[in-house]
Design an enzyme around this catalytic site. Structure first.
Site, PDB file in Angstrom:
ATOM      1  N   ASN A  45       0.844  -1.201   0.000  1.00  0.00           N
ATOM      2  CA  ASN A  45       0.000   0.000   0.000  1.00  0.00           C
ATOM      3  C   ASN A  45       0.877   1.249   0.000  1.00  0.00           C
ATOM      4  O   ASN A  45       1.974   1.268   0.586  1.00  0.00           O
ATOM      5  CB  ASN A  45      -1.010  -0.002   1.151  1.00  0.00           C
ATOM      6  CG  ASN A  45      -0.409  -0.219   2.514  1.00  0.00           C
ATOM      7  OD1 ASN A  45       0.658  -0.813   2.654  1.00  0.00           O
ATOM      8  ND2 ASN A  45      -1.080   0.253   3.543  1.00  0.00           N
ATOM      9  N   ILE A  46       0.376   2.260  -0.677  1.00  0.00           N
ATOM     10  CA  ILE A  46       1.127   3.509  -0.855  1.00  0.00           C
ATOM     11  C   ILE A  46       0.185   4.659  -0.513  1.00  0.00           C
ATOM     12  O   ILE A  46      -0.764   4.930  -1.254  1.00  0.00           O
ATOM     13  CB  ILE A  46       1.627   3.643  -2.315  1.00  0.00           C
ATOM     14  CG1 ILE A  46       2.473   2.412  -2.701  1.00  0.00           C
ATOM     15  CG2 ILE A  46       2.431   4.935  -2.483  1.00  0.00           C
ATOM     16  CD1 ILE A  46       2.745   2.289  -4.188  1.00  0.00           C
ATOM     17  N   GLU A  47       0.426   5.292   0.627  1.00  0.00           N
ATOM     18  CA  GLU A  47      -0.482   6.347   1.092  1.00  0.00           C
ATOM     19  C   GLU A  47      -0.073   7.711   0.543  1.00  0.00           C
ATOM     20  O   GLU A  47       0.978   7.861  -0.090  1.00  0.00           O
ATOM     21  CB  GLU A  47      -0.530   6.340   2.626  1.00  0.00           C
ATOM     22  CG  GLU A  47      -1.084   5.009   3.125  1.00  0.00           C
ATOM     23  CD  GLU A  47      -1.357   4.958   4.617  1.00  0.00           C
ATOM     24  OE1 GLU A  47      -0.830   5.807   5.365  1.00  0.00           O
ATOM     25  OE2 GLU A  47      -2.106   4.049   5.025  1.00  0.00           O
ATOM     26  N   CYS A  56      -4.109   0.628  -2.468  1.00  0.00           N
ATOM     27  CA  CYS A  56      -3.970  -0.592  -1.676  1.00  0.00           C
ATOM     28  C   CYS A  56      -2.913  -1.516  -2.274  1.00  0.00           C
ATOM     29  O   CYS A  56      -2.624  -1.464  -3.479  1.00  0.00           O
ATOM     30  CB  CYS A  56      -5.288  -1.355  -1.637  1.00  0.00           C
ATOM     31  SG  CYS A  56      -6.578  -0.555  -0.679  1.00  0.00           S
ATOM     32  N   GLU A  58      -3.096  -4.680  -2.916  1.00  0.00           N
ATOM     33  CA  GLU A  58      -3.639  -5.586  -3.939  1.00  0.00           C
ATOM     34  C   GLU A  58      -3.700  -4.904  -5.300  1.00  0.00           C
ATOM     35  O   GLU A  58      -3.335  -5.460  -6.332  1.00  0.00           O
ATOM     36  CB  GLU A  58      -5.060  -6.030  -3.557  1.00  0.00           C
ATOM     37  CG  GLU A  58      -5.166  -6.756  -2.238  1.00  0.00           C
ATOM     38  CD  GLU A  58      -5.430  -5.819  -1.059  1.00  0.00           C
ATOM     39  OE1 GLU A  58      -4.792  -4.747  -0.984  1.00  0.00           O
ATOM     40  OE2 GLU A  58      -6.271  -6.158  -0.223  1.00  0.00           O
ATOM     41  N   CYS A  93     -10.241  -4.762   0.607  1.00  0.00           N
ATOM     42  CA  CYS A  93     -11.335  -3.779   0.650  1.00  0.00           C
ATOM     43  C   CYS A  93     -12.261  -3.991  -0.550  1.00  0.00           C
ATOM     44  O   CYS A  93     -11.933  -4.707  -1.504  1.00  0.00           O
ATOM     45  CB  CYS A  93     -10.778  -2.355   0.678  1.00  0.00           C
ATOM     46  SG  CYS A  93     -10.267  -1.739  -0.939  1.00  0.00           S
ATOM     47  N   CYS A  96     -10.785  -3.166  -4.032  1.00  0.00           N
ATOM     48  CA  CYS A  96      -9.858  -4.192  -4.526  1.00  0.00           C
ATOM     49  C   CYS A  96     -10.625  -5.435  -4.983  1.00  0.00           C
ATOM     50  O   CYS A  96     -10.256  -6.068  -5.975  1.00  0.00           O
ATOM     51  CB  CYS A  96      -8.836  -4.551  -3.456  1.00  0.00           C
ATOM     52  SG  CYS A  96      -7.633  -3.217  -3.194  1.00  0.00           S
TER      53      CYS A  96
HETATM   54  N1  THU Z   1      -5.270  -1.288   2.647  1.00  0.00           N
HETATM   55  C1  THU Z   1      -4.748  -2.130   1.697  1.00  0.00           C
HETATM   56  O1  THU Z   1      -3.606  -1.949   1.256  1.00  0.00           O
HETATM   57  N2  THU Z   1      -5.505  -3.156   1.262  1.00  0.00           N
HETATM   58  C2  THU Z   1      -6.785  -3.397   1.670  1.00  0.00           C
HETATM   59  O2  THU Z   1      -7.515  -4.140   1.027  1.00  0.00           O
HETATM   60  C3  THU Z   1      -7.249  -2.751   2.896  1.00  0.00           C
HETATM   61  C4  THU Z   1      -6.616  -1.426   3.181  1.00  0.00           C
HETATM   62  C5  THU Z   1      -4.456  -0.161   3.119  1.00  0.00           C
HETATM   63  C6  THU Z   1      -4.935   1.185   2.679  1.00  0.00           C
HETATM   64  C7  THU Z   1      -4.345   2.081   3.734  1.00  0.00           C
HETATM   65  O3  THU Z   1      -3.021   2.411   3.372  1.00  0.00           O
HETATM   66  C8  THU Z   1      -4.293   1.206   4.991  1.00  0.00           C
HETATM   67  O4  THU Z   1      -4.429  -0.134   4.532  1.00  0.00           O
HETATM   68  C9  THU Z   1      -5.379   1.516   6.006  1.00  0.00           C
HETATM   69  O5  THU Z   1      -6.617   1.525   5.408  1.00  0.00           O
END
Ligand code: THU
Length: 140
Positions: A45-47, A56, A58, A93, A96
């Site tokens: 994941n890359i915020e 996300c 995935e 999520c 995804c």
């Molecule tokens: N996140 C994912 O990378 N995959 C998911 O399916 C659920 C959420 C990440 C997004 C965000 O960076 C962190 O988890 C908290 O939501």
């Protein structure tokens, strides 16, 4: 799927946690996507400071693969947790799941949720996205 392949996917997903960029949530996620070509595509994941551009793990893996011409997939392994600690399973999520629906057969595509090398559960996409809307719905 063979146990050795499952372990390889889990190890690969765990390794991605170190690349996860999460200065805001501190919730790290790693993914390992197995193509039908046998290749594994990785993702984390890359915020983002603006929050909504966050990607996300995935989708990072899917978009890497699709951007290289690969559109057929067998399975994905997902791991995650606060500061990368695998205290629980990390289910994908809804967004995804919808991306999976675009490229995967719901009855066949396997989603491996892992908490450790020997601690995992496997679902089919159909179970996690029942009655999903996909490319088939737009066919004549
Ligand atoms: N996140 C994912 O990378 N995959 C998911 O399916 C659920 C959420 C990440 C997004 C965000 O960076 C962190 O988890 C908290 O939501």
């Amino acid at each position: 799927m063979e146990k050795a392949k499952i372990r390889e996917l889990i190890d690969t997903a765990i390794a991605q946690l170190s690349y996860s960029y999460t200065p805001y949530s501190h919730f790290k996620v790693g993914a390992a996507l197995l193509g039908k070509n046998g290749q594994i595509y990785t993702g984390c994941n890359i915020e983002n400071a603006a929050y909504t551009p966050t990607n996300c793990a995935e989708r990072t893996a899917f978009f890497k693969a699709v951007s290289e011409g690969v559109k057929e997939f067998e399975a994905i392994c997902i791991v995650g947790g606060p500061e990368g600690k695998l205290v629980d399973y990390t289910p994908p999520c809804g967004v995804c799941r919808q991306v999976m629906m675009e490229f995967c057969r719901p009855k066949e595509f396997q989603i491996i949720l892992a908490k450790g090398k020997e601690d995992y559960k496997i679902y089919r996409l159909e179970e996690l996205l029942p009655q999903g809307f996909g490319p088939g719905n737009l066919e004549d």
